[in-house]
Write an enzyme that holds these catalytic residues in place. Sequence first.
Site, mmCIF file in Angstrom:
data_model
loop_
_atom_site.group_PDB
_atom_site.id
_atom_site.type_symbol
_atom_site.label_atom_id
_atom_site.label_comp_id
_atom_site.label_asym_id
_atom_site.label_seq_id
_atom_site.Cartn_x
_atom_site.Cartn_y
_atom_site.Cartn_z
ATOM 1 C CD GLU A 28 47.931 37.743 41.433
ATOM 2 O OE1 GLU A 28 48.633 38.499 40.729
ATOM 3 O OE2 GLU A 28 46.704 37.903 41.608
ATOM 4 C CG ASN A 46 48.496 44.625 40.947
ATOM 5 O OD1 ASN A 46 49.295 44.607 40.008
ATOM 6 N ND2 ASN A 46 48.346 43.611 41.788
ATOM 7 C CB SER A 57 36.509 41.581 44.354
ATOM 8 O OG SER A 57 37.018 40.362 43.815
ATOM 9 C CD GLU A 83 45.858 43.038 47.204
ATOM 10 O OE1 GLU A 83 45.188 43.768 46.486
ATOM 11 O OE2 GLU A 83 46.760 42.301 46.782
ATOM 12 C CG HIS A 86 50.005 40.715 44.556
ATOM 13 N ND1 HIS A 86 49.450 39.521 44.149
ATOM 14 C CD2 HIS A 86 49.011 41.629 44.528
ATOM 15 C CE1 HIS A 86 48.161 39.727 43.895
ATOM 16 N NE2 HIS A 86 47.873 40.995 44.107
ATOM 17 C CE LYS A 97 45.961 41.257 40.380
ATOM 18 N NZ LYS A 97 45.223 40.225 41.054
ATOM 19 N N GLY A 102 40.342 38.806 42.651
ATOM 20 C CA GLY A 102 39.921 38.366 41.323
ATOM 21 C C GLY A 102 38.732 37.414 41.337
HETATM 22 P P1 PGA Z 1 41.338 42.333 42.108
HETATM 23 O O1 PGA Z 1 42.909 42.259 42.417
HETATM 24 O O2 PGA Z 1 40.892 43.758 42.349
HETATM 25 O O3 PGA Z 1 41.196 41.924 40.660
HETATM 26 O O4 PGA Z 1 40.668 41.388 43.041
HETATM 27 C C1 PGA Z 1 43.488 42.972 43.471
HETATM 28 C C2 PGA Z 1 44.958 42.616 43.602
HETATM 29 O O5 PGA Z 1 45.310 41.442 43.437
HETATM 30 O O6 PGA Z 1 45.812 43.487 43.881
#
Ligand code: PGA
Length: 249
Positions: free
Chosen positions: A97, A10, A212, A167, A95, A12, A173
């Site tokens: 976000e 992903n 992460s 998640e 997601h 983003k 992140g």
């Molecule tokens: P990350 O993001 O691996 O940077 O934690 C995962 C995601 O939001 O899909």
Amino acid sequence: MHRKTIVAANWKMNGDVSLINEMTDALNAISISENQQVIICPPAPYLGALTQANTNARVAVGAQNINEQLKGALTGEVSALMLKDLSVQYVIVGHSERRSLFAETSGLVADKAKQALAQGLTPIVCIGESEQEREQGQTEQVLSEQLAPVLSALDSDELTDVVFAYEPVWAIGTGKTASAEMAQQTHRFIREYIAATDSDAADKVAILYGGSVNAGNYQELFAQPDIDGGLIGGASLKVEEFKTICLAE
Ligand code: PGA
């Protein structure tokens, strides 16, 4: 039941034409196990370039969002029909976000998943609790509320085709990964919750872990019986690191 391992990137709102080229050059040159499916989800403007540059049959292209409608006066939106037209096969929906920054509800996420499936795309449906919800012991309740509208919107055949991604919001992140044990426990809960509606589909659906994931922790996470791969943000922007994770098996 042996399910495939899925490694989904992903990006983003990151990446550019040179990352598309570097990533596809790197992935086109490796041999990915037949038990493994890699998916790259770049920002929408790069979907066409990625589809054209990718020649590895084990690598599929995914989008990060769709509108639940197919067409119309919806400036700035992208529909499942358009993705289909570009030979995109997957789309991330819900997601965290999008839920928190764009006010997407679980009902809307279910509508998007339904529309994706109707157009022959596989939705990657994201669910997850916040740090506060985990601390207050509400994880299972939150996940149930996020899953329920999806389970009631889809029939059994549709459900079997869905990919879920657990998640935990506090792990996205932040560098804080859920321990493999904690992630497995939650994945088990998710599979059992789905099984209460449809045990056959629960056995077949992939449930990815996200938050992460990196080259240092993916093996332990992916080795858990109910973790079928990962949805990877930050580490998917680093070509060498992502390539290592794609060669997981
Ligand atoms: P990350 O993001 O691996 O940077 O934690 C995962 C995601 O939001 O899909």
